[in-house]
Design a protein around this motif. Structure first.
Motif, mmCIF file in Angstrom:
data_model
loop_
_atom_site.group_PDB
_atom_site.id
_atom_site.type_symbol
_atom_site.label_atom_id
_atom_site.label_comp_id
_atom_site.label_asym_id
_atom_site.label_seq_id
_atom_site.Cartn_x
_atom_site.Cartn_y
_atom_site.Cartn_z
ATOM 1 N N ARG A 57 6.187 10.010 -3.515
ATOM 2 C CA ARG A 57 6.889 10.755 -2.788
ATOM 3 C C ARG A 57 8.245 10.044 -3.065
ATOM 4 O O ARG A 57 8.554 8.944 -3.257
ATOM 5 N N MET A 58 9.454 10.789 -2.992
ATOM 6 C CA MET A 58 10.856 10.282 -3.041
ATOM 7 C C MET A 58 11.574 11.020 -2.283
ATOM 8 O O MET A 58 11.394 12.357 -1.847
ATOM 9 N N ILE A 59 12.488 10.155 -1.362
ATOM 10 C CA ILE A 59 13.267 10.785 -0.325
ATOM 11 C C ILE A 59 14.755 10.174 -0.618
ATOM 12 O O ILE A 59 14.651 8.789 -0.948
ATOM 13 N N ARG A 60 15.802 10.913 -0.537
ATOM 14 C CA ARG A 60 17.233 10.574 -0.609
ATOM 15 C C ARG A 60 17.961 10.533 0.499
ATOM 16 O O ARG A 60 17.996 11.671 0.926
ATOM 17 N N PHE A 61 18.516 9.641 0.823
ATOM 18 C CA PHE A 61 19.658 9.938 1.944
ATOM 19 C C PHE A 61 21.229 9.570 1.524
ATOM 20 O O PHE A 61 21.452 8.680 0.806
ATOM 21 N N ASP A 62 21.907 10.608 1.630
ATOM 22 C CA ASP A 62 23.376 10.639 1.643
ATOM 23 C C ASP A 62 23.896 10.861 2.854
ATOM 24 O O ASP A 62 23.710 11.997 3.194
ATOM 25 N N ASP A 77 2.606 9.288 7.510
ATOM 26 C CA ASP A 77 3.609 8.570 7.803
ATOM 27 C C ASP A 77 5.052 8.803 7.686
ATOM 28 O O ASP A 77 6.119 8.311 8.291
ATOM 29 N N TYR A 78 5.372 9.723 6.548
ATOM 30 C CA TYR A 78 6.551 10.248 6.145
ATOM 31 C C TYR A 78 7.521 10.718 7.487
ATOM 32 O O TYR A 78 8.630 10.251 7.600
ATOM 33 N N PRO A 79 7.194 11.728 8.167
ATOM 34 C CA PRO A 79 7.922 12.081 9.373
ATOM 35 C C PRO A 79 8.614 10.995 10.198
ATOM 36 O O PRO A 79 9.462 10.830 10.583
ATOM 37 N N ARG A 80 7.496 10.051 10.581
ATOM 38 C CA ARG A 80 7.942 8.848 11.505
ATOM 39 C C ARG A 80 8.699 7.837 10.720
ATOM 40 O O ARG A 80 9.640 7.377 11.471
ATOM 41 N N ALA A 116 0.566 -1.186 -0.094
ATOM 42 C CA ALA A 116 0.035 0.073 -0.072
ATOM 43 C C ALA A 116 0.743 1.384 0.084
ATOM 44 O O ALA A 116 0.315 2.286 0.087
ATOM 45 N N GLY A 117 2.116 1.192 0.009
ATOM 46 C CA GLY A 117 2.982 2.381 0.069
ATOM 47 C C GLY A 117 3.048 3.240 1.390
ATOM 48 O O GLY A 117 2.366 2.675 2.544
#
Length: 183
Positions: free
Chosen positions: A138-143, A90-93, A84-85
């Motif tokens: 939505r897309m989030i990237r971690f470096d 829920d993104y902040p948590r 369900a994605g």
């Protein structure tokens, strides 16, 4: 020696971990299969938590599909699912270290699985997700190097329009520093 009147009062201290905690995760005593299992657990939990909505949309024949793809040449692992994605609420948590899920009755108990496993594999990873019923992907990237060096406490989330009935998550672990052999 300071007397009581000269000492600075300390009424409270912050105990929330900052983003530098992410750099510690790569040093844990993990195994690749255990780390991948964390991602699969998230897919399964997303399905279990949203089973009724998924079946209402696709019928009783709907099946959860989780794909783990290893590209040794490019040192890349990609985990995709048709669950369900991740909902916008829920993104902040979901991306904050040690943020305990609101529902701890399922597979997600401590709020560290995905972040711990991803940071154990690599310092460069991303999540692209489309939550069922929401009109955006939505897309989030971690470096981790940028996060730690910049002392970043927030990361931008890229949102694009999408079909509200689409639903998936793609976790991409790039620039893997270790040889990719089964353990």
């Amino acid at each position: 020696m300071l007397n009581r009147a000269e000492a600075q009062e300390v009424a409270a201290v912050g105990i929330r971990p900052n983003s530098s905690i992410l750099s510690v995760l790569s040093h844990l005593n993990y195994k690749a299969w255990y780390a991948v299992a964390e991602f699969v657990d998230n897919s399964i939990q997303s399905y279990l938590s949203n089973r009724e909505e998924l079946r209402a949309l696709h019928g009783d024949a709907y099946k959860l599909k989780v794909r783990v793809w290893l590209d040794q040449q490019n040192k890349l692992i990609e985990v995709t699912d048709n669950a369900a994605g991740i909902k916008g609420a829920d993104y902040p948590r979901a991306f904050r270290p040690a943020e305990i899920p609101t529902d701890r009755t399922g597979l997600s108990e401590f709020g560290m699985g995905m972040k711990t496993a991803a940071c154990w594999f690599t310092h460069t990873w991303s999540v692209r997700s489309k939550a069922l019923g929401e009109p955006v992907e939505r897309m989030i990237r971690f470096d981790l190097n940028e996060i730690i060096n910049g002392r970043l406490e927030h990361l931008p989330v890229l949102e694009t329009s999408a079909n509200k009935d689409a639903h998936f998550t793609v976790l991409r672990l790039g620039l893997l520093p270790v040889p990719l052999t089964p353990t």
